[in-house]
Design an enzyme around this catalytic site. Sequence first.
Site, PDB file in Angstrom:
ATOM      1  N   HIS A 134       5.434  45.163 -11.258  1.00 54.61           N
ATOM      2  CA  HIS A 134       5.403  43.766 -11.693  1.00 54.61           C
ATOM      3  C   HIS A 134       4.033  43.196 -11.350  1.00 54.61           C
ATOM      4  O   HIS A 134       3.410  43.614 -10.376  1.00 54.61           O
ATOM      5  CB  HIS A 134       6.500  43.026 -10.916  1.00 54.61           C
ATOM      6  CG  HIS A 134       6.778  41.627 -11.338  1.00 54.61           C
ATOM      7  ND1 HIS A 134       5.996  40.559 -10.963  1.00 54.61           N
ATOM      8  CD2 HIS A 134       7.777  41.097 -12.099  1.00 54.61           C
ATOM      9  CE1 HIS A 134       6.502  39.451 -11.454  1.00 54.61           C
ATOM     10  NE2 HIS A 134       7.585  39.744 -12.154  1.00 54.61           N
ATOM     11  N   ASP A 211       8.511  46.430  -2.901  1.00 50.37           N
ATOM     12  CA  ASP A 211       8.921  45.247  -3.630  1.00 50.37           C
ATOM     13  C   ASP A 211      10.417  45.428  -3.893  1.00 50.37           C
ATOM     14  O   ASP A 211      10.830  46.283  -4.680  1.00 50.37           O
ATOM     15  CB  ASP A 211       8.124  45.186  -4.946  1.00 50.37           C
ATOM     16  CG  ASP A 211       8.581  44.052  -5.851  1.00 50.37           C
ATOM     17  OD1 ASP A 211       9.669  43.497  -5.618  1.00 50.37           O
ATOM     18  OD2 ASP A 211       7.850  43.741  -6.808  1.00 50.37           O
ATOM     19  N   GLN A 214      14.065  43.589  -7.152  1.00 48.60           N
ATOM     20  CA  GLN A 214      15.129  44.086  -8.040  1.00 48.60           C
ATOM     21  C   GLN A 214      16.077  45.051  -7.348  1.00 48.60           C
ATOM     22  O   GLN A 214      16.980  45.591  -7.992  1.00 48.60           O
ATOM     23  CB  GLN A 214      14.519  44.786  -9.259  1.00 48.60           C
ATOM     24  CG  GLN A 214      13.677  43.891 -10.146  1.00 48.60           C
ATOM     25  CD  GLN A 214      14.480  42.795 -10.848  1.00 48.60           C
ATOM     26  OE1 GLN A 214      15.709  42.830 -10.897  1.00 48.60           O
ATOM     27  NE2 GLN A 214      13.784  41.816 -11.381  1.00 48.60           N
ATOM     28  N   LYS A 237      17.200  35.946  -6.922  1.00 54.15           N
ATOM     29  CA  LYS A 237      17.704  37.090  -7.699  1.00 54.15           C
ATOM     30  C   LYS A 237      18.956  37.682  -7.068  1.00 54.15           C
ATOM     31  O   LYS A 237      19.513  38.658  -7.564  1.00 54.15           O
ATOM     32  CB  LYS A 237      16.628  38.171  -7.790  1.00 54.15           C
ATOM     33  CG  LYS A 237      15.427  37.730  -8.617  1.00 54.15           C
ATOM     34  CD  LYS A 237      14.494  38.881  -8.882  1.00 54.15           C
ATOM     35  CE  LYS A 237      13.122  38.447  -9.276  1.00 54.15           C
ATOM     36  NZ  LYS A 237      12.964  38.170 -10.704  1.00 54.15           N
ATOM     37  N   CYS A 376       6.442  40.501 -17.164  1.00 58.26           N
ATOM     38  CA  CYS A 376       5.396  40.581 -16.109  1.00 58.26           C
ATOM     39  C   CYS A 376       5.059  42.033 -15.780  1.00 58.26           C
ATOM     40  O   CYS A 376       4.716  42.361 -14.634  1.00 58.26           O
ATOM     41  CB  CYS A 376       5.786  39.830 -14.841  1.00 58.26           C
ATOM     42  SG  CYS A 376       5.956  38.082 -15.085  1.00 58.26           S
TER      43      CYS A 376
HETATM   44  N1  PMP Z   1       8.713  41.997  -8.405  1.00 59.81           N
HETATM   45  C1  PMP Z   1       9.656  42.297  -9.283  1.00 59.81           C
HETATM   46  C2  PMP Z   1      10.016  43.738  -9.498  1.00 59.81           C
HETATM   47  C3  PMP Z   1      10.290  41.291  -9.990  1.00 59.81           C
HETATM   48  O1  PMP Z   1      11.210  41.601 -10.893  1.00 59.81           O
HETATM   49  C4  PMP Z   1       9.925  39.949  -9.748  1.00 59.81           C
HETATM   50  C5  PMP Z   1      10.585  38.818 -10.510  1.00 59.81           C
HETATM   51  N2  PMP Z   1      10.669  39.011 -11.878  1.00 59.81           N
HETATM   52  C6  PMP Z   1       8.939  39.686  -8.809  1.00 59.81           C
HETATM   53  C7  PMP Z   1       8.359  40.732  -8.152  1.00 59.81           C
HETATM   54  C8  PMP Z   1       8.502  38.299  -8.510  1.00 59.81           C
HETATM   55  O2  PMP Z   1       9.520  37.579  -7.906  1.00 59.81           O
HETATM   56  P1  PMP Z   1       9.371  36.012  -7.677  1.00 59.81           P
HETATM   57  O3  PMP Z   1       9.004  35.424  -8.992  1.00 59.81           O
HETATM   58  O4  PMP Z   1      10.731  35.595  -7.214  1.00 59.81           O
HETATM   59  O5  PMP Z   1       8.324  35.813  -6.636  1.00 59.81           O
END
Ligand code: PMP
Length: 431
Positions: A134, A211, A214, A237, A376
């Site tokens: 991401h 990270d 997910q 999430k 993203c």
């Molecule tokens: N890493 C991953 C794998 C994600 O899916 C996301 C959210 N789509 C993020 C980071 C970023 O999370 P946040 O927007 O809650 O900071």
Amino acid sequence: MPLAETTIDTSALLPESLRDDFPILQQTVHGERPLVFLDSAASSQRPRQVIDAVTEVYERDYANVHRGIHVLSERASDAYELARGKVQKFLGAKYDHECIFTGGTTASINAVARSWGDANVAAGDEILLNPMEHHSNLVPWFQLAERTDATIKHIPLTDDGRLDLDRLDEVLSERTKILAVTQVSNTLGTVNPIAELAARAHDAGAVILIDAAQSAPHLAIDVQQLDVDFLALSGHKMCGPSGVGVLYGKQDLLDTMPPFMGGGSMIGNVALDGFTSAGLPAKFEAGTPPIAQAIGLGAAVDYLTEIGLDRIAAHEHALMEYAYARLSEIEGLKILGPAPEHRAGLVSFVLDQPHAHDIAQLVDRHGIAVRAGHHCTQPLHDLLGITASTRASFYLYNTPGEVDTLVDAISQIVSMFKPSGRKRRRKPDEA
Ligand code: PMP
């Protein structure tokens, strides 16, 4: 209707009555379409238990934490620290002060890149990433590399969208300072082998950040068993409020890191010409923290733990397998990422026609919420030679019936866009 062989393992499913916990799921949209929410990878929904916990703080206990001597401040501080203890247990951390409340995964990763990164990475050092990350787990490292003249390297992917561990030694060496990797890809659904990656990173003398945006909502995690150095997650999430997340770090690493933000709460002493830092976790929680949100995250952790992460993972896996099989039957539909045994509960796909955004808009008319775009993960989409995909992501409240609704809607859309062959002749009285 599904083909006979496309069946679901019902023994893995959670009871549908769980949906009653989620007030938002009880609505219809676009007239009388029951809401089918398949966008939990972007942000999940919250059960009544979490909403009530947050409401209760605001109605009874709210005050700033760690500063007042009055009863409300004591209650709010106790609840806030209790939430930290819940997160500690949830992640299997050794100490509760290894769990720092942040604004979310993005904030947690940026904190490590700023604080640990600036102190430990220098020109010529390498930062190891991979193309499925991401943007939140790419850009902060690019920025660190720009600040320090470090080099970015990537673990190659296999053709089916997994990390190619046979080629890890090509990019992991004694020059590698940190391996930053997602536990579950938000686009491919790939589940990465974190324990193995941690062992290989440590053998090379590097630290590892995972990270868990997910994965924490869906899989049981034990940071000590995995032996990860840092972990980042987002409350929104995993059935918790937005605006709160966690940075887990091993105590000995956090102890040596400078605070990445200055202000109230993070100090030991302040004089006119300088300051000393507080100990953990306050050192990294400058300013008024997300109080009610952290308490809500604690309630979310209770909720998920009570159901059981293993049961949640099994439920989502069964839904994903079913969706994978049924979607695969649609002509012209291509699923991104590996076979079901290597994935968690989401499926991203592309169609010959129409474009991902049009699919999302068209299924929305059926009451179905999915995500379209690059999620993203633009470098990954570039690598796959596509600009966008459609993603259906599952959580504990989704049902096989909802998968059927999605597949039926997409099948209809596909037939709408099919070239119709020979045109039907108009009857003379037709306009
Ligand atoms: N890493 C991953 C794998 C994600 O899916 C996301 C959210 N789509 C993020 C980071 C970023 O999370 P946040 O927007 O809650 O900071």
